[in-house]
Scaffold this motif. Structure first.
Motif, short mmCIF file in Angstrom:
data_model
loop_
_atom_site.label_atom_id
_atom_site.label_comp_id
_atom_site.label_asym_id
_atom_site.label_seq_id
_atom_site.Cartn_x
_atom_site.Cartn_y
_atom_site.Cartn_z
N GLY A 77 -5.44 32.02 -6.96
CA GLY A 77 -4.49 32.97 -7.54
C GLY A 77 -3.29 33.28 -6.65
N SER A 78 -2.85 32.34 -5.85
CA SER A 78 -1.70 32.58 -4.98
C SER A 78 -0.40 32.49 -5.77
N SER A 79 0.68 32.90 -5.13
CA SER A 79 2.01 32.79 -5.76
C SER A 79 2.48 31.34 -5.69
N LEU A 80 3.55 31.03 -6.39
CA LEU A 80 4.09 29.67 -6.36
C LEU A 80 4.58 29.28 -4.97
N ASN A 81 5.15 30.24 -4.24
CA ASN A 81 5.61 29.95 -2.88
C ASN A 81 4.45 29.58 -1.96
N VAL A 82 3.36 30.33 -2.07
CA VAL A 82 2.18 30.05 -1.25
C VAL A 82 1.56 28.72 -1.67
N ALA A 83 1.58 28.44 -2.97
CA ALA A 83 1.04 27.16 -3.46
C ALA A 83 1.87 26.00 -2.92
N PHE A 84 3.18 26.17 -2.85
CA PHE A 84 4.04 25.13 -2.29
C PHE A 84 3.72 24.90 -0.81
N PHE A 141 -2.40 22.19 -5.14
CA PHE A 141 -1.78 23.17 -6.03
C PHE A 141 -2.83 23.84 -6.91
N VAL A 142 -3.70 23.06 -7.50
CA VAL A 142 -4.73 23.61 -8.40
C VAL A 142 -5.65 24.57 -7.64
N ILE A 143 -6.07 24.16 -6.46
CA ILE A 143 -6.95 25.03 -5.67
C ILE A 143 -6.23 26.32 -5.28
N SER A 144 -5.01 26.18 -4.78
CA SER A 144 -4.26 27.34 -4.30
C SER A 144 -3.81 28.26 -5.44
N TYR A 145 -3.17 27.71 -6.43
CA TYR A 145 -2.54 28.51 -7.47
C TYR A 145 -3.52 28.96 -8.55
N LEU A 146 -4.32 28.05 -9.05
CA LEU A 146 -5.21 28.38 -10.15
C LEU A 146 -6.52 29.02 -9.70
N PHE A 147 -7.15 28.47 -8.67
CA PHE A 147 -8.45 29.00 -8.26
C PHE A 147 -8.33 30.21 -7.34
N SER A 195 0.82 -1.21 0.00
CA SER A 195 0.00 0.00 0.00
C SER A 195 0.86 1.27 0.00
N MET A 196 2.14 1.13 0.30
CA MET A 196 3.03 2.30 0.24
C MET A 196 3.14 2.81 -1.19
N TYR A 197 3.12 1.89 -2.16
CA TYR A 197 3.17 2.30 -3.56
C TYR A 197 1.88 3.04 -3.94
N VAL A 198 0.77 2.56 -3.43
CA VAL A 198 -0.51 3.22 -3.69
C VAL A 198 -0.53 4.59 -3.02
N SER A 199 0.02 4.69 -1.81
CA SER A 199 0.00 5.97 -1.09
C SER A 199 0.78 7.05 -1.82
N TYR A 200 1.81 6.64 -2.57
CA TYR A 200 2.55 7.62 -3.38
C TYR A 200 1.62 8.27 -4.40
N GLY A 201 0.86 7.46 -5.12
CA GLY A 201 -0.08 7.98 -6.12
C GLY A 201 -1.19 8.80 -5.50
N VAL A 202 -1.73 8.33 -4.38
CA VAL A 202 -2.80 9.07 -3.70
C VAL A 202 -2.25 10.40 -3.17
N GLY A 203 -1.04 10.38 -2.64
CA GLY A 203 -0.41 11.62 -2.16
C GLY A 203 -0.19 12.61 -3.29
N ILE A 204 0.23 12.13 -4.45
CA ILE A 204 0.41 13.01 -5.61
C ILE A 204 -0.93 13.64 -6.00
N ALA A 205 -1.99 12.85 -5.97
CA ALA A 205 -3.32 13.38 -6.29
C ALA A 205 -3.72 14.50 -5.31
N PHE A 206 -3.47 14.29 -4.03
CA PHE A 206 -3.78 15.32 -3.03
C PHE A 206 -2.91 16.57 -3.25
N ALA A 207 -1.63 16.37 -3.57
CA ALA A 207 -0.73 17.50 -3.80
C ALA A 207 -1.15 18.30 -5.03
N VAL A 208 -1.52 17.61 -6.09
CA VAL A 208 -1.98 18.31 -7.31
C VAL A 208 -3.26 19.08 -7.01
N ALA A 209 -4.17 18.46 -6.27
CA ALA A 209 -5.42 19.15 -5.91
C ALA A 209 -5.13 20.40 -5.08
#
Length: 125
Positions: free
Chosen positions: A84-91, A76-82, A60-74
């Motif tokens: 309008g924060s800076s890249l530092n704030v998105a990070f 980023f999209v919410i913070s940066y695109l929706f 399940s550690m392999y699965v958690s990597y993919g699930v974690g990436i999905a949460f990180a992308v979400a």
């Protein structure tokens, strides 16, 4: 789609993959971090053993990597695109989201992993 008997139901609820009648975890609250990894040995309803083999949930550690990436992308999209924060704030938003959702990511990953190997059985219901 979210009804008893579907894979999605088993994954999101964290219930026995065979009968969907009880939680696989000793404490169903993932934010009880001291009990995050504590699981029942088997289902008391249908007697399905959760640990198919020793160290079964290491996969399940392999699965958690993919699930974690999905949460990180979400995050980023919410913070940066929706918002309008800076890249530092998105990070920072990504780091905070990963920290906040870590227990959920772990549990969902385990649920996905066991549901890859076991399916709902109407006769166990």
């Amino acid at each position: 789609m979210f009804k008893k008997g579907s894979k999605l139901f088993g994954i999101l609820k964290g219930v026995c993959p065979k009968c969907h009648n009880e939680s696989m975890y000793k404490n169903s609250n993932p934010y009880a971090v001291t009990q995050l990894f504590e699981m029942q040995e088997s289902c008391s309803h249908c007697k399905t053993k959760y640990k198919i083999e020793p160290s079964f949930f290491y996969g399940s550690m392999y699965v958690s990597y993919g699930v974690g990436i999905a949460f990180a992308v979400a995050a980023f999209v919410i913070s940066y695109l929706f918002l309008g924060s800076s890249l530092n704030v998105a990070f920072i938003a990504i780091v905070l989201a990963m920290f906040a959702f870590y227990p959920i990511i772990i549990r969902v990953s385990r649920n996905i992993w066991i549901n890859l190997f076991m399916s709902y059985d109407k006769t166990k219901d």
